[in-house]
Design a protein around this motif. Structure first.
Motif, short mmCIF file in Angstrom:
data_model
loop_
_atom_site.label_atom_id
_atom_site.label_comp_id
_atom_site.label_asym_id
_atom_site.label_seq_id
_atom_site.Cartn_x
_atom_site.Cartn_y
_atom_site.Cartn_z
N PHE A 123 -10.78 1.98 -19.85
CA PHE A 123 -9.76 3.02 -19.70
C PHE A 123 -9.15 2.94 -18.30
O PHE A 123 -9.88 2.94 -17.30
CB PHE A 123 -10.37 4.40 -19.92
N MET A 124 -7.83 2.88 -18.25
CA MET A 124 -7.12 2.77 -16.97
C MET A 124 -5.90 3.69 -17.00
O MET A 124 -5.27 3.85 -18.05
CB MET A 124 -6.68 1.32 -16.73
N THR A 125 -5.57 4.24 -15.85
CA THR A 125 -4.40 5.11 -15.73
C THR A 125 -3.61 4.71 -14.49
O THR A 125 -4.20 4.49 -13.42
CB THR A 125 -4.81 6.59 -15.62
N ALA A 126 -2.30 4.61 -14.65
CA ALA A 126 -1.41 4.26 -13.53
C ALA A 126 -0.24 5.23 -13.51
O ALA A 126 0.18 5.75 -14.56
CB ALA A 126 -0.91 2.82 -13.66
N SER A 127 0.28 5.48 -12.34
CA SER A 127 1.46 6.34 -12.17
C SER A 127 2.69 5.45 -12.05
O SER A 127 2.77 4.61 -11.15
CB SER A 127 1.32 7.22 -10.94
N LEU A 128 3.65 5.65 -12.95
CA LEU A 128 4.85 4.82 -12.99
C LEU A 128 6.08 5.66 -12.69
O LEU A 128 6.15 6.85 -13.03
CB LEU A 128 5.00 4.15 -14.36
N LEU A 181 3.16 2.01 -6.58
CA LEU A 181 2.60 0.71 -6.20
C LEU A 181 1.14 0.82 -5.79
O LEU A 181 0.32 -0.06 -6.11
CB LEU A 181 3.43 0.10 -5.06
N ALA A 182 0.79 1.90 -5.09
CA ALA A 182 -0.61 2.10 -4.72
C ALA A 182 -1.48 2.27 -5.97
O ALA A 182 -2.59 1.73 -6.05
CB ALA A 182 -0.74 3.32 -3.81
N ILE A 209 2.65 -7.00 -5.81
CA ILE A 209 2.50 -5.59 -5.44
C ILE A 209 2.31 -5.46 -3.93
O ILE A 209 2.88 -4.57 -3.28
CB ILE A 209 1.33 -4.96 -6.20
N GLN A 210 1.52 -6.36 -3.34
CA GLN A 210 1.31 -6.31 -1.89
C GLN A 210 2.63 -6.54 -1.14
O GLN A 210 2.94 -5.83 -0.18
CB GLN A 210 0.28 -7.35 -1.48
N SER A 211 3.42 -7.50 -1.60
CA SER A 211 4.71 -7.77 -0.96
C SER A 211 5.65 -6.58 -1.11
O SER A 211 6.35 -6.20 -0.16
CB SER A 211 5.34 -9.02 -1.57
N LEU A 212 5.67 -5.99 -2.30
CA LEU A 212 6.53 -4.84 -2.52
C LEU A 212 6.10 -3.64 -1.69
O LEU A 212 6.95 -2.87 -1.21
CB LEU A 212 6.55 -4.47 -4.01
N SER A 213 4.81 -3.49 -1.51
CA SER A 213 4.31 -2.38 -0.68
C SER A 213 4.78 -2.55 0.77
O SER A 213 5.20 -1.57 1.42
CB SER A 213 2.79 -2.32 -0.73
N GLU A 214 4.73 -3.76 1.28
CA GLU A 214 5.24 -4.01 2.64
C GLU A 214 6.74 -3.78 2.71
O GLU A 214 7.24 -3.23 3.70
CB GLU A 214 4.89 -5.45 3.05
#
Length: 325
Positions: A74-79, A199-200, A232-237
């Motif tokens: 089970f996984m949950t993400a905020s989009l 992204l986090a 994701i790391q690049s987008l976070s930066e």
């Protein structure tokens, strides 16, 4: 509403009006959009797993968003959704890996899901299992997030041109122009902040997905998971860089508003100084003393007017010479 997708990308509608006794063997993805209680119960009975409710998806505890229960993951993400409107928001989406199937539970329509549905039949090698669907779907979500950031950068660049203006243009800004731009800056900041939170959330989810045995068993999914994590790391930066630009734009807008206000105050201050000497002359000759020689003088009135005009003109040209006007 419940929609199922087969290995070949074919969409199959599932309804509580005619509930199936069993799921098709080639059904690899079940998408629940704003499911009712009856739809939740039907899927739970067919898969033998609990379906998280809206309130359970909103739980912010990491242990409640990423966990394994009775063989299901089970996984949950905020989009981000409503990114094209003035009120972008975050919606919590549940991802469940149950055997070879993926189940998604959502109560909004992030555009990434529509894009993925349109291209699901073009996946190389087909939708073999839920792990492939999950990693491909996460790739589409991250690509859509990158597109949101690109659109935000374009809008922020346009806003910067509006704030600082064209050097060749001599037109003055309309009243309250900069105040309106502050509201635009606030809207862009809201969108970028929501994107950063998304992204986090995706970063934590990808780290957890990489440890799932079904993903580890599929080389393509494993490599794609690594690639998406790097994206994701690049987008976070990049998001941090955009946030810095927004902060600069906000400070610049506030600074320009202060400059315009100071210019208005300066005009009133100079007007007061310019009119002060004529006021002094008029006050002197307005005193009702008996011994005032100029009152009996034939040219006293023109003389007083000339002195008042001269006393106003001299400070005015002095200020122009100093560059204060």
């Amino acid at each position: 509403m419940i929609t199922g997708y087969c290995v070949n990308g074919e969409a199959v509608a599932l309804s509580t009006a005619e509930p199936p006794s069993a799921l098709r063997p080639d059904l690899v993805w079940i998408d629940l959009v704003e499911p009712t209680k009856a739809e939740d119960l039907m899927i739970e009975s067919l898969l033998g797993i609990p379906i998280p409710t809206r309130d359970e998806l909103r739980d912010i505890e990491p242990s409640s968003r990423l966990y394994t229960d009775d063989g299901a993951v089970f996984m949950t993400a905020s989009l981000v959704y409503r990114s094209d409107t003035e009120m972008p928001g975050l919606t919590d989406v549940g991802f469940i890996l149950a055997g070879k199937r993926l189940v998604t539970v959502r109560y909004a329509e992030p555009r990434a899901f529509g894009l993925f549905k349109a291209s699901v039949h073009r996946i190389s090698g087909g939708c073999r299992n839920g792990a492939v669907i999950l990693t491909r779907l996460l790739e589409t979500i991250v690509d859509r997030t990158a597109e949101i950031l690109e659109q935000a950068v374009d809008k922020i660049d346009d806003l910067a041109l509006q704030v600082f203006g064209d050097k060749a243009s001599t037109r003055r800004r309309p009243p309250h122009f900069l105040e309106a731009r502050l509201r635009d800056v606030a809207g862009h900041h809201r969108l970028v902040a929501k994107t950063r939170d998304s992204l986090a959330s995706l970063s934590r989810l990808l780290s957890f997905v990489y440890t799932v045995s079904d993903v580890q068993a599929d080389k393509e999914s494993r490599e794609l998971c690594r690639t998406v994590s790097r994206d994701i790391q690049s987008l976070s930066e990049h998001t941090a860089f955009i946030s810095g630009n927004i902060t600069f734009l906000l400070d610049a807008s506030l600074g320009l508003i202060n400059v315009e206000q100071n210019a208005i105050i300066k005009i009133f201050s100079i007007a007061s100084v310019v009119l002060l000497p004529p006021t002094l002359v008029a006050s002197v000759y307005g005193m009702n003393f008996r011994m005032m020689p100029e009152l009996e003088w034939q040219f006293g009135y023109p003389w007083a007017l000339a002195v008042m005009v001269l006393s106003a003109v001299i400070p005015f040209f002095f200020f122009r010479w100093k560059g204060w006007l």
